[in-house]
Design a protein around this motif. Structure first.
Motif, PDB file in Angstrom:
ATOM      1  N   VAL A 265       2.626   0.754  10.606  1.00 32.40           N
ATOM      2  CA  VAL A 265       1.913   1.866  11.225  1.00 32.40           C
ATOM      3  C   VAL A 265       2.620   3.147  10.805  1.00 32.40           C
ATOM      4  N   PHE A 266       1.827   4.144  10.370  1.00 36.28           N
ATOM      5  CA  PHE A 266       2.400   5.397   9.881  1.00 36.28           C
ATOM      6  C   PHE A 266       1.774   6.589  10.590  1.00 36.28           C
ATOM      7  N   GLU A 267       2.574   7.644  10.744  1.00 45.05           N
ATOM      8  CA  GLU A 267       2.095   8.882  11.359  1.00 45.05           C
ATOM      9  C   GLU A 267       2.157  10.000  10.323  1.00 45.05           C
TER      10      GLU A 267
ATOM     11  N   ALA B 132       3.969   7.440   2.395  1.00 44.43           N
ATOM     12  CA  ALA B 132       4.440   6.261   3.130  1.00 44.43           C
ATOM     13  C   ALA B 132       4.112   5.035   2.292  1.00 44.43           C
ATOM     14  N   ARG B 133       4.779   3.930   2.628  1.00 42.13           N
ATOM     15  CA  ARG B 133       4.556   2.686   1.896  1.00 42.13           C
ATOM     16  C   ARG B 133       4.738   1.500   2.833  1.00 42.13           C
ATOM     17  N   THR B 134       3.813   0.552   2.764  1.00 43.04           N
ATOM     18  CA  THR B 134       3.956  -0.666   3.554  1.00 43.04           C
ATOM     19  C   THR B 134       5.013  -1.558   2.912  1.00 43.04           C
ATOM     20  N   LYS B 135       5.414  -2.565   3.642  1.00 41.57           N
ATOM     21  CA  LYS B 135       6.239  -3.618   3.051  1.00 41.57           C
ATOM     22  C   LYS B 135       5.341  -4.438   2.131  1.00 41.57           C
ATOM     23  N   ALA B 136       5.924  -5.035   1.099  1.00 38.07           N
ATOM     24  CA  ALA B 136       5.153  -5.924   0.225  1.00 38.07           C
ATOM     25  C   ALA B 136       4.860  -7.219   0.974  1.00 38.07           C
ATOM     26  N   HIS B 137       3.657  -7.733   0.808  1.00 41.64           N
ATOM     27  CA  HIS B 137       3.296  -9.029   1.390  1.00 41.64           C
ATOM     28  C   HIS B 137       3.552 -10.073   0.296  1.00 41.64           C
TER      29      HIS B 137
ATOM     30  N   ILE C   4      -6.920  11.706   2.077  1.00 42.67           N
ATOM     31  CA  ILE C   4      -5.778  10.791   2.165  1.00 42.67           C
ATOM     32  C   ILE C   4      -6.026   9.708   1.111  1.00 42.67           C
ATOM     33  N   ASN C   5      -5.028   9.483   0.257  1.00 40.65           N
ATOM     34  CA  ASN C   5      -5.147   8.552  -0.870  1.00 40.65           C
ATOM     35  C   ASN C   5      -4.385   7.264  -0.595  1.00 40.65           C
ATOM     36  N   PHE C   6      -4.978   6.151  -1.023  1.00 41.73           N
ATOM     37  CA  PHE C   6      -4.388   4.828  -0.863  1.00 41.73           C
ATOM     38  C   PHE C   6      -4.326   4.156  -2.221  1.00 41.73           C
ATOM     39  N   SER C   7      -3.148   3.652  -2.586  1.00 42.41           N
ATOM     40  CA  SER C   7      -2.978   2.916  -3.841  1.00 42.41           C
ATOM     41  C   SER C   7      -2.318   1.589  -3.523  1.00 42.41           C
ATOM     42  N   LEU C   8      -2.865   0.512  -4.059  1.00 40.97           N
ATOM     43  CA  LEU C   8      -2.268  -0.818  -3.885  1.00 40.97           C
ATOM     44  C   LEU C   8      -1.544  -1.190  -5.160  1.00 40.97           C
ATOM     45  N   TYR C   9      -0.326  -1.671  -4.991  1.00 40.33           N
ATOM     46  CA  TYR C   9       0.506  -2.079  -6.118  1.00 40.33           C
ATOM     47  C   TYR C   9       0.976  -3.510  -5.925  1.00 40.33           C
ATOM     48  N   ASP C  10       1.284  -4.154  -7.038  1.00 42.33           N
ATOM     49  CA  ASP C  10       1.932  -5.460  -7.032  1.00 42.33           C
ATOM     50  C   ASP C  10       3.421  -5.199  -7.209  1.00 42.33           C
TER      51      ASP C  10
ATOM     52  N   VAL D  64       0.846  -1.188   0.000  1.00 47.65           N
ATOM     53  CA  VAL D  64       0.000   0.000   0.000  1.00 47.65           C
ATOM     54  C   VAL D  64       0.881   1.237   0.000  1.00 47.65           C
ATOM     55  N   LYS D  65       0.572   2.156  -0.897  1.00 47.06           N
ATOM     56  CA  LYS D  65       1.221   3.465  -0.936  1.00 47.06           C
ATOM     57  C   LYS D  65       0.191   4.475  -0.436  1.00 47.06           C
ATOM     58  N   ILE D  66       0.588   5.302   0.549  1.00 44.48           N
ATOM     59  CA  ILE D  66      -0.313   6.265   1.173  1.00 44.48           C
ATOM     60  C   ILE D  66       0.218   7.660   0.888  1.00 44.48           C
ATOM     61  N   GLU D  67      -0.689   8.555   0.465  1.00 42.55           N
ATOM     62  CA  GLU D  67      -0.307   9.938   0.176  1.00 42.55           C
ATOM     63  C   GLU D  67      -1.306  10.888   0.815  1.00 42.55           C
ATOM     64  N   MET D  68      -0.773  11.858   1.538  1.00 44.01           N
ATOM     65  CA  MET D  68      -1.586  12.931   2.092  1.00 44.01           C
ATOM     66  C   MET D  68      -0.805  14.219   1.890  1.00 44.01           C
ATOM     67  N   GLY D  69      -1.237  15.020   0.924  1.00 48.59           N
ATOM     68  CA  GLY D  69      -0.485  16.226   0.577  1.00 48.59           C
ATOM     69  C   GLY D  69       0.900  15.836   0.106  1.00 48.59           C
ATOM     70  N   SER D  70       1.935  16.416   0.707  1.00 50.47           N
ATOM     71  CA  SER D  70       3.318  16.104   0.326  1.00 50.47           C
ATOM     72  C   SER D  70       3.905  14.943   1.140  1.00 50.47           C
ATOM     73  N   GLN D  71       3.122  14.361   2.059  1.00 53.00           N
ATOM     74  CA  GLN D  71       3.589  13.256   2.885  1.00 53.00           C
ATOM     75  C   GLN D  71       3.251  11.918   2.234  1.00 53.00           C
TER      76      GLN D  71
END
Length: 135
Positions: free
Chosen positions: A65-67, A48-53, A76-82, A39-46
């Motif tokens: 967990v992200f702050e 974060a990215r999870t580890k790949a499962h 807040i935008n969420f994109s899932l990638y392979d 998961v790639k998370i974007e909020m404004g210029s911030q």
């Protein structure tokens, strides 16, 4: 219009139930490589990215967990990638409007959001979000 406070967001993508598969070989043979979603998370210029499962296929889970510090962002935008060798492939994306979460006194959000890929359903992403307003 609801007032959206500034403060700290704790964001935990916990799991997904995906309906879209990106790996061509997975369509041809079930025993071939499965998707490695993250998961790639974007909020404004911030960002974060999870580890790949690895090899999670359509049922990934994460423990990251992200702050984020909310100032004036509305979404807040969420994109899932392979996670692939070369270019990672988009599985689907979705977003949350922060006005319902960033409220006086704080709020907890524990629910799923719908994911879309080219206007088609791509599954659901389950999230836990806590909001702590600035004093």
């Amino acid at each position: 219009m609801q007032f959206c406070q500034t403060g700290k967001l704790i964001v935990k993508p916990t799991r997904a139930n995906l309906t879209r598969k990106t790996d061509l070989f997975g369509y041809l043979r079930e025993d071939c490589r499965k998707m490695d979603p993250y998961v790639k998370i974007e909020m404004g210029s911030q960002n974060a990215r999870t580890k790949a499962h690895d090899n999670a296929g359509k049922q990934p889970s994460w423990f990251d967990v992200f702050e984020f510090n909310r100032t004036n962002e509305d979404v807040i935008n969420f994109s899932l990638y392979d996670d692939d060798i070369g270019k990672d492939e988009l599985i689907g994306s979705g977003s949350i409007h922060l006005a319902s979460i960033c409220v006086p006194g704080g709020k907890n959000f524990s629910d799923s959001i719908n994911l879309k890929y080219k206007d088609e359903n791509a599954g659901e992403l389950y999230l836990e979000i806590q909001f702590y307003p600035n004093k």
